[in-house]
Design a protein around this motif. Sequence first.
Motif, mmCIF file in Angstrom:
data_model
loop_
_atom_site.group_PDB
_atom_site.id
_atom_site.type_symbol
_atom_site.label_atom_id
_atom_site.label_comp_id
_atom_site.label_asym_id
_atom_site.label_seq_id
_atom_site.Cartn_x
_atom_site.Cartn_y
_atom_site.Cartn_z
ATOM 1 N N ASP A 391 -2.844 -2.057 -3.534
ATOM 2 C CA ASP A 391 -3.495 -1.714 -2.273
ATOM 3 C C ASP A 391 -3.226 -2.739 -1.182
ATOM 4 O OD1 ASP A 391 -4.959 -3.602 -3.736
ATOM 5 O OD2 ASP A 391 -6.788 -3.155 -2.597
ATOM 6 N N ARG A 392 -2.663 -3.897 -1.528
ATOM 7 C CA ARG A 392 -2.406 -4.951 -0.553
ATOM 8 C C ARG A 392 -0.914 -5.141 -0.288
ATOM 9 N NH1 ARG A 392 -5.839 -3.915 1.694
ATOM 10 N NH2 ARG A 392 -5.223 -5.558 3.165
ATOM 11 N N VAL A 393 -0.057 -4.333 -0.931
ATOM 12 C CA VAL A 393 1.398 -4.453 -0.752
ATOM 13 C C VAL A 393 1.945 -3.152 -0.177
ATOM 14 C CG1 VAL A 393 3.621 -4.864 -1.876
ATOM 15 C CG2 VAL A 393 1.571 -6.063 -2.684
ATOM 16 N N GLN A 394 2.730 -3.294 0.895
ATOM 17 C CA GLN A 394 3.350 -2.133 1.536
ATOM 18 C C GLN A 394 4.873 -2.209 1.386
ATOM 19 O OE1 GLN A 394 2.131 -2.177 5.661
ATOM 20 N NE2 GLN A 394 0.243 -1.043 5.231
ATOM 21 N N PHE A 395 5.499 -1.051 1.205
ATOM 22 C CA PHE A 395 6.952 -0.963 1.149
ATOM 23 C C PHE A 395 7.428 -0.151 2.347
ATOM 24 C CE2 PHE A 395 5.765 -1.884 -3.163
ATOM 25 C CZ PHE A 395 6.799 -2.659 -3.666
ATOM 26 N N LYS A 396 8.356 -0.709 3.115
ATOM 27 C CA LYS A 396 8.916 0.005 4.259
ATOM 28 C C LYS A 396 10.435 -0.023 4.118
ATOM 29 C CE LYS A 396 5.082 -0.701 7.468
ATOM 30 N NZ LYS A 396 4.769 0.746 7.560
ATOM 31 N N LEU A 397 11.022 1.166 3.915
ATOM 32 C CA LEU A 397 12.445 1.273 3.619
ATOM 33 C C LEU A 397 13.231 1.780 4.816
ATOM 34 C CD1 LEU A 397 12.113 3.002 0.117
ATOM 35 C CD2 LEU A 397 11.934 0.577 0.687
ATOM 36 N N ASN A 398 14.395 1.136 5.047
ATOM 37 C CA ASN A 398 15.348 1.586 6.068
ATOM 38 C C ASN A 398 14.694 1.776 7.434
ATOM 39 O OD1 ASN A 398 17.359 1.759 3.995
ATOM 40 N ND2 ASN A 398 16.552 3.757 3.426
ATOM 41 N N VAL A 399 13.966 0.758 7.860
ATOM 42 C CA VAL A 399 13.262 0.860 9.141
ATOM 43 C C VAL A 399 14.236 0.681 10.302
ATOM 44 C CG1 VAL A 399 11.150 -0.031 8.106
ATOM 45 C CG2 VAL A 399 12.716 -1.611 9.262
ATOM 46 N N SER A 400 13.871 1.174 11.470
ATOM 47 C CA SER A 400 14.687 1.005 12.665
ATOM 48 C C SER A 400 14.507 -0.406 13.220
ATOM 49 C CB SER A 400 14.279 2.026 13.730
ATOM 50 O OG SER A 400 12.956 1.761 14.177
#
Length: 521
Positions: A391-400
């Motif tokens: 709940d405290r870790v975010q994954f953001k893939l191939n962002v602009s």
Amino acid sequence: MPSNFRLLQGSHTKFISRILVYTLQAYENWLRRNKSSVVSEIASLMILSGIFFILVFTVVLISLKLWIGWRSKSLLPHLRKDAQGRTLTTVGFFHPYCNAGGGGERVLWTAIRALQKKYPSIQCVIYTGDVDARPADIIDRARQRFNIVIVRPVEFVYLYRRDWVEAFKYPYFTLLGQSLGSVFLGWEAMMKFVPDIYLETMGYAFTGPLFKYFGGCKVGAYTHYPTISTDMIDRVSHRSRTYNNATFISGSLLLSAVKLAYYRLFAYLYGIVGKRFDLIMVNSTWTFNHIEALWQASDKTHIVYPPCDVTEFVKLPLERGGDKTILSVGQFRPEKDHPLQIESFSVFLKRMGDSERRAYKLCLVGSCRHDSDVERVNNLREFCEELGVADRVQFKLNVSFTELKQLMGSSTVGLHTMWNEHFGIGIVELMAAGCIGLAHNSGGPKLDIVIPHNGEQTGFLADDVPSYADAMETIFNMSDKERLKIQMNARESVQKFSDEEFECSFLTLMEPMLQNGEEKV
């Protein structure tokens, strides 16, 4: 057949004929001095067989080289001259993953832009294995990810055998397998187009001699990371377990000895091919030290720091408004060691109270190149679940690029955990954006980036879970004034990694090759 091809063919034939005549005369003199015997007859037969083999081999190599040179002129002829009929100098970039969106791709596109701006008579060609992406899509991705707009169109030569350099194809002897695979991939590239100048920009050094001796090109390399390093050899020698030294090998004396011999042999071969480059550029002090030790070509090896978009990131405000986000930027590859980031963050959170820990967040930003990377991300998500921090870790893939800037502008800590990172563009950009850098105490971050500036601290270094967790705690316990001082020092120190500095160094080193290329054309 073109007249110049016949001329070259004729000159080579005369050269071979002379060698044959001189060799036969020497052989005849040898026979006169030695009386006929079984031993001398056997020896003479062996000598004649050797002469015949060498001559045939030489004829085949010369004929193949001439055929490649003649054939290359007939392929993609529109790249040889512009609309006005003026001869162009072609520069080929061997970058099979040009659409990956990582630091190596930023170097590629910045180099192309620099050449286009200074030399209107140059045509840039990219050898890529991204067969599922159109040229317009690749260029648009470079613009979105790196904010780089090229001056003129770039030609793409698509390669359909990129799987030959994929690690999964070689579960054992991976380094040798990928290197030999790169030769096959390089051959495919050369069969489709031979440039005047060949630049290897992804670490496939074994393609250099191919284009130099068969393609007749001037060859250069921009090396981000040596295929093998003395550190890797040392780890095998000490039987240390890492992502590229499995437990069943490190735990066996015999297998470790075999792997050590294999690594040393490969290092020797790597040194042989590396010396063949006419120009060698490396991205950091750490890479320079290893390439110098392996290739032993100090007279043509130069440090050219990779271009980092500090111009855009320094526009972001330094004040973070109490934000408690830790941001990691890097491709999802095993050597980036994302598990170390997650585990360190977990240990750090355990030191907080239940209500306090909800204020902290770890954000992992990166690109996925293929299914293996996607699977790796899924494994990391499961690891977060196991540690109770999902709940405290975010994954953001191939962002602009726009979203990346927003994330950097709202994060307090810039996290990096790769052991012996060759350079570390991600940590430079994070420091330029105002994040407090927390990097691995090795490689480029240790030697070039997170170093004192004017005697003042620019960030933090760590090397294991406890030291990373301690550094996180220290940073968040600092006052705003203390953090601001480090942010300002770091932002000022990374100016040496700007696009402008890269372009100046790159063009200065390329100029002799480009002049030779223009004379050749």
